[in-house]
Design a protein around this motif. Structure first.
Motif, PDB file in Angstrom:
ATOM      1  N   LEU A 113       6.473  -4.882   4.646  1.00 35.12           N
ATOM      2  CA  LEU A 113       6.168  -3.696   3.841  1.00 35.12           C
ATOM      3  C   LEU A 113       6.637  -3.891   2.401  1.00 35.12           C
ATOM      4  O   LEU A 113       7.708  -4.441   2.161  1.00 35.12           O
ATOM      5  CB  LEU A 113       6.848  -2.459   4.423  1.00 35.12           C
ATOM      6  CG  LEU A 113       6.327  -1.952   5.776  1.00 35.12           C
ATOM      7  CD1 LEU A 113       7.273  -0.895   6.342  1.00 35.12           C
ATOM      8  CD2 LEU A 113       4.913  -1.376   5.634  1.00 35.12           C
ATOM      9  N   GLY A 114       5.829  -3.425   1.454  1.00 35.51           N
ATOM     10  CA  GLY A 114       6.233  -3.465   0.055  1.00 35.51           C
ATOM     11  C   GLY A 114       5.630  -4.632  -0.705  1.00 35.51           C
ATOM     12  O   GLY A 114       5.055  -5.557  -0.130  1.00 35.51           O
ATOM     13  N   THR A 115       5.788  -4.614  -2.019  1.00 34.81           N
ATOM     14  CA  THR A 115       5.148  -5.618  -2.871  1.00 34.81           C
ATOM     15  C   THR A 115       5.993  -6.857  -3.096  1.00 34.81           C
ATOM     16  O   THR A 115       5.458  -7.925  -3.386  1.00 34.81           O
ATOM     17  CB  THR A 115       4.802  -5.014  -4.245  1.00 34.81           C
ATOM     18  OG1 THR A 115       6.004  -4.530  -4.853  1.00 34.81           O
ATOM     19  CG2 THR A 115       3.816  -3.881  -4.116  1.00 34.81           C
ATOM     20  N   ASN A 116       7.319  -6.760  -2.963  1.00 36.30           N
ATOM     21  CA  ASN A 116       8.172  -7.863  -3.398  1.00 36.30           C
ATOM     22  C   ASN A 116       8.807  -8.674  -2.278  1.00 36.30           C
ATOM     23  O   ASN A 116       9.667  -9.499  -2.544  1.00 36.30           O
ATOM     24  CB  ASN A 116       9.268  -7.354  -4.347  1.00 36.30           C
ATOM     25  CG  ASN A 116       8.771  -7.248  -5.767  1.00 36.30           C
ATOM     26  OD1 ASN A 116       7.654  -7.651  -6.089  1.00 36.30           O
ATOM     27  ND2 ASN A 116       9.594  -6.690  -6.635  1.00 36.30           N
ATOM     28  N   ARG A 121      -0.671   2.624   1.288  1.00 30.76           N
ATOM     29  CA  ARG A 121       0.226   1.813   2.117  1.00 30.76           C
ATOM     30  C   ARG A 121       0.156   0.328   1.778  1.00 30.76           C
ATOM     31  O   ARG A 121       0.961  -0.456   2.289  1.00 30.76           O
ATOM     32  CB  ARG A 121      -0.132   2.003   3.597  1.00 30.76           C
ATOM     33  CG  ARG A 121      -0.005   3.422   4.100  1.00 30.76           C
ATOM     34  CD  ARG A 121      -0.622   3.567   5.490  1.00 30.76           C
ATOM     35  NE  ARG A 121      -2.075   3.408   5.462  1.00 30.76           N
ATOM     36  CZ  ARG A 121      -2.865   3.494   6.533  1.00 30.76           C
ATOM     37  NH1 ARG A 121      -2.324   3.715   7.722  1.00 30.76           N
ATOM     38  NH2 ARG A 121      -4.167   3.345   6.423  1.00 30.76           N
ATOM     39  N   THR A 122      -0.784  -0.084   0.956  1.00 36.11           N
ATOM     40  CA  THR A 122      -1.022  -1.506   0.760  1.00 36.11           C
ATOM     41  C   THR A 122       0.192  -2.217   0.169  1.00 36.11           C
ATOM     42  O   THR A 122       0.901  -1.671  -0.676  1.00 36.11           O
ATOM     43  CB  THR A 122      -2.247  -1.750  -0.143  1.00 36.11           C
ATOM     44  OG1 THR A 122      -2.490  -3.161  -0.221  1.00 36.11           O
ATOM     45  CG2 THR A 122      -2.025  -1.206  -1.547  1.00 36.11           C
ATOM     46  N   TRP A 181       1.008   1.742  10.121  1.00 37.27           N
ATOM     47  CA  TRP A 181      -0.404   1.435  10.331  1.00 37.27           C
ATOM     48  C   TRP A 181      -0.957   1.949  11.653  1.00 37.27           C
ATOM     49  O   TRP A 181      -2.162   2.183  11.768  1.00 37.27           O
ATOM     50  CB  TRP A 181      -0.616  -0.080  10.218  1.00 37.27           C
ATOM     51  CG  TRP A 181      -0.411  -0.552   8.811  1.00 37.27           C
ATOM     52  CD1 TRP A 181       0.677  -1.184   8.292  1.00 37.27           C
ATOM     53  CD2 TRP A 181      -1.312  -0.355   7.730  1.00 37.27           C
ATOM     54  NE1 TRP A 181       0.509  -1.407   6.945  1.00 37.27           N
ATOM     55  CE2 TRP A 181      -0.703  -0.911   6.573  1.00 37.27           C
ATOM     56  CE3 TRP A 181      -2.578   0.227   7.604  1.00 37.27           C
ATOM     57  CZ2 TRP A 181      -1.320  -0.897   5.329  1.00 37.27           C
ATOM     58  CZ3 TRP A 181      -3.193   0.248   6.362  1.00 37.27           C
ATOM     59  CH2 TRP A 181      -2.567  -0.322   5.240  1.00 37.27           C
ATOM     60  N   VAL A 182      -0.126   2.113  12.656  1.00 34.16           N
ATOM     61  CA  VAL A 182      -0.604   2.637  13.947  1.00 34.16           C
ATOM     62  C   VAL A 182      -0.053   4.056  14.065  1.00 34.16           C
ATOM     63  O   VAL A 182       0.922   4.329  14.764  1.00 34.16           O
ATOM     64  CB  VAL A 182      -0.138   1.737  15.112  1.00 34.16           C
ATOM     65  CG1 VAL A 182      -0.770   2.193  16.431  1.00 34.16           C
ATOM     66  CG2 VAL A 182      -0.504   0.276  14.847  1.00 34.16           C
ATOM     67  N   THR A 183      -0.676   4.948  13.351  1.00 38.07           N
ATOM     68  CA  THR A 183      -0.120   6.292  13.170  1.00 38.07           C
ATOM     69  C   THR A 183      -0.100   7.110  14.450  1.00 38.07           C
ATOM     70  O   THR A 183       0.691   8.039  14.575  1.00 38.07           O
ATOM     71  CB  THR A 183      -0.907   7.048  12.089  1.00 38.07           C
ATOM     72  OG1 THR A 183      -2.304   7.044  12.438  1.00 38.07           O
ATOM     73  CG2 THR A 183      -0.737   6.377  10.734  1.00 38.07           C
ATOM     74  N   LYS A 213      -7.881  -4.956   7.619  1.00 40.92           N
ATOM     75  CA  LYS A 213      -9.185  -4.304   7.471  1.00 40.92           C
ATOM     76  C   LYS A 213      -9.181  -3.253   6.369  1.00 40.92           C
ATOM     77  O   LYS A 213     -10.166  -3.077   5.649  1.00 40.92           O
ATOM     78  CB  LYS A 213      -9.607  -3.670   8.804  1.00 40.92           C
ATOM     79  CG  LYS A 213     -11.067  -3.260   8.825  1.00 40.92           C
ATOM     80  CD  LYS A 213     -11.541  -2.900  10.216  1.00 40.92           C
ATOM     81  CE  LYS A 213     -13.033  -2.604  10.209  1.00 40.92           C
ATOM     82  NZ  LYS A 213     -13.530  -2.223  11.556  1.00 40.92           N
ATOM     83  N   GLU A 214      -8.068  -2.571   6.207  1.00 37.81           N
ATOM     84  CA  GLU A 214      -8.001  -1.489   5.223  1.00 37.81           C
ATOM     85  C   GLU A 214      -7.675  -1.971   3.808  1.00 37.81           C
ATOM     86  O   GLU A 214      -7.991  -1.282   2.843  1.00 37.81           O
ATOM     87  CB  GLU A 214      -6.958  -0.453   5.654  1.00 37.81           C
ATOM     88  CG  GLU A 214      -7.314   0.296   6.928  1.00 37.81           C
ATOM     89  CD  GLU A 214      -8.631   1.037   6.822  1.00 37.81           C
ATOM     90  OE1 GLU A 214      -8.895   1.645   5.761  1.00 37.81           O
ATOM     91  OE2 GLU A 214      -9.417   0.989   7.790  1.00 37.81           O
TER      92      GLU A 214
END
Length: 572
Positions: A254-257, A217-218, A442-444, A359-360
């Motif tokens: 969310l996402g890298t870009n 998910r990072t 993140w809050v599944t 944290k993750e």
């Protein structure tokens, strides 16, 4: 002495690169041999100053190890090498000086990049004492900022106390120096000297647990090091043209870009701010020049600003009262309560999602950082230094000046002229995560709650909660704090009137249960539906360039002729 030859020691610190590196260039001009050194300083892995968190947690330690390994590899391609120690710098340098003396190649110079804050200055003082005792010249080089210290249009003591004034003065009266070219000839290590280099340590060598496989998910799936940093810069500009839409995407989650993600490489010195500036200017000339390309430079200036502020104010940036010297009597240090924030268990999903991501993965977005800081200080009433030390521990891109400068700012004891700024967690969540996709990631335990309702689970009826598989207080916490000004936006997520803000101490129906604390407000009157609130209408309106003062959907002012961005922690 071997033909009268001498050696220069270059101590790498937060400048783990060879491109645009004045220290590296100078070292290769000063002596016949150059000894590049990096120290894994044990003090960097000790507890933090006040609250005893790990000063460097696993994610940043991994990025650091990768960056040092990449530097070593790059030096080896130039017929040099990196001498690695797991010791404090002055002892490592003493060891090298002794080895060089034994090999009849005396050290004539020690070079390092100048830092500006307490612990780093203490390191420099011990190096200077060592060199003075051995009659060795020390060269301190300024190299961490976009604008060189010597080129500022004012003395350090006159650095403006607002970013806007700093930016305007610097942009109109200073220039960014050209990128420094790498040396034409790299001087070798002294071949007749035995240097006691150590292996680059693992995480366990540094006293940390190994990391599991990277979290899928990072938003930051990258490795440390100059090579990767330069590749990311090239891809963000020339490969994807993402820089051309930075204005529209920079508040993403969310996402890298959605943002440049340059900050971890900048913090470790794997990439030069001047090189980024040069590439942006080249992109503007060859592709497009717009607000988005300028805003990346604007953010680099924020990074500069906090460094110069720390240089001006010194240790006060670490004091409870901050650079303003403003005392707040009721800040709590309740560690049990703080842990709810740190572990993402506040019961406020937008806060919890951001804290769990940190944290993750060691990463958190610009938007997230501003919100969780506001919530910790202004809603939970906690001592800002708890948050600052937690970020110091976990952030991949921790930079001492940017981190503590930003927390001063968030706490109203720093460079924000509007000290009563307070973010509205529900409106922020609805503006920047309207469908709840980020929270759901993140809050599944809330994943079954549809749409924007996910931001306010305590307002749902018991039947809805049961349908979505949520039991407040059991598989997801009840909110620690509910602020009165959230009510308007909470009602908007559900189209129901089951949220009670009003005068502090009200309760919610439908699963919120008892024990929900209300802070702020007091009158029950609603202020305008903007991204942040002031405790008093008289304390100032919106507008200008205040950091975190809303976003593209906020209520801030224009901020200048070029559409200057409001907000903007030094986070890309």
């Amino acid at each position: 002495m071997a033909g009268g030859r001498s050696a220069a020691i270059y101590l790498f610190r937060n400048d783990l690169r060879l491109h645009d590196n004045e220290c590296w260039n100078l070292a290769n001009r000063l002596a016949d041999y150059v000894i590049p050194v990096y120290c894994f300083d044990p003090t960097h892995f000790q507890p933090t100053w006040h609250f005893k968190f790990n000063k460097t947690e696993r994610h940043r330690a991994k990025f650091l190890v990768e960056s040092v390994q990449n530097l070593k590899n790059n030096l080896q391609t130039k017929s040099s090498d990196l001498i690695v120690f797991k010791d404090v710098p002055h002892r490592a340098l003493q060891d090298i000086m002794s080895s060089c003396a034994s090999g009849q190649v005396p050290v004539n110079a020690v070079i390092y990049q100048k830092e500006v804050t307490y612990e780093e200055i203490n390191v420099e003082a011990k190096i200077k004492d060592l060199c003075e005792a051995n009659k060795i010249k020390v060269h301190e080089i300024w190299g961490s900022t976009l604008y060189n210290l010597q080129d500022l249009p004012f003395k350090v003591s006159q650095v403006p106390d607002t970013y806007t004034n700093f930016r305007k003065d610097v942009e109109s009266r200073a220039r960014v120096r050209p990128v420094t070219q790498e040396p034409a000839q790299v001087k070798p290590l002294p071949k007749d000297v035995i240097l006691n280099s150590h292996e680059i340590p693992s995480l366990t060598d540094l006293g940390l647990k190994d990391l599991p496989a990277q979290d899928r998910r990072t938003a930051f799936p990258f490795q440390g090091g100059e090579t990767t940093g330069l590749h990311r810069l090239n891809e963000y500009l020339w490969g994807t043209n993402a820089v051309a839409t930075y204005k529209e995407t920079r508040n993403g989650l969310l996402g890298t870009n959605y943002s440049t993600k340059f900050s971890p490489w900048l913090a470790h010195g794997c990439i030069s701010p001047r090189f980024i500036f040069r590439e942006i200017k080249r992109y503007e000339k060859e592709v497009v020049s717009n607000n988005s390309t300028y805003w990346v430079i604007f953010e680099l200036l924020w990074r500069d600003y906090f460094r110069f502020v720390c240089l001006k104010y010194g240790d006060t940036v670490f004091y409870r009262t901050g650079i303003k010297g403003r005392e707040v009597e009721d800040w709590s240090k309740d560690l049990a309560k703080f842990r709810l924030w740190a572990e993402g268990r506040t019961g406020v999903p937008f806060v919890d999602a951001n804290m769990r991501e940190l944290k993750e993965t060691g990463w958190m977005s610009n938007r997230g950082r501003q919100n969780v800081a506001s919530y910790l200080i202004k809603d939970m009433g906690m001592d800002w230094r708890l948050g600052a030390e937690w970020f110091e521990s976990y952030l991949l891109d921790h930079d001492v000046c940017s981190n503590y400068g930003n927390w001063n700012y968030a706490a109203g004891i720093g460079n924000d002229p509007r000290e009563n700024r307070k973010f509205n967690m529900i409106k922020q969540g609805m503006d920047y995560d309207p469908n709840g996709d980020y929270v759901r990631t993140w809050v599944t335990e809330l994943a079954n709650i549809p749409g924007g309702k996910i931001h306010v689970p305590w307002t749902l009826s018991s039947g809805e909660l049961e349908r979505y598989g949520v039991s407040l207080g059991e598989n997801y916490p009840k909110p620690v704090v509910v602020a009165p000004e959230w009510s308007k936006h909470a009602q908007g997520t559900n189209n129901k009137q089951n949220y009670r803000g009003g005068k502090g101490g009200g309760q919610q129906r439908g699963g919120g249960g008892s024990g929900v604390q209300h802070r702020g407000g007091g009158t029950g009157g609603q202020q305008r539906g903007i991204d942040f609130y002031f405790k008093s209408e008289k304390s100032g309106g919106q507008g200008g360039e205040g950091r975190g003062s809303g976003g593209p959907r906020g209520g801030g002012g224009s901020g200048g002729a070029r559409g200057i961005p409001r907000g903007g922690r030094v986070q890309y």
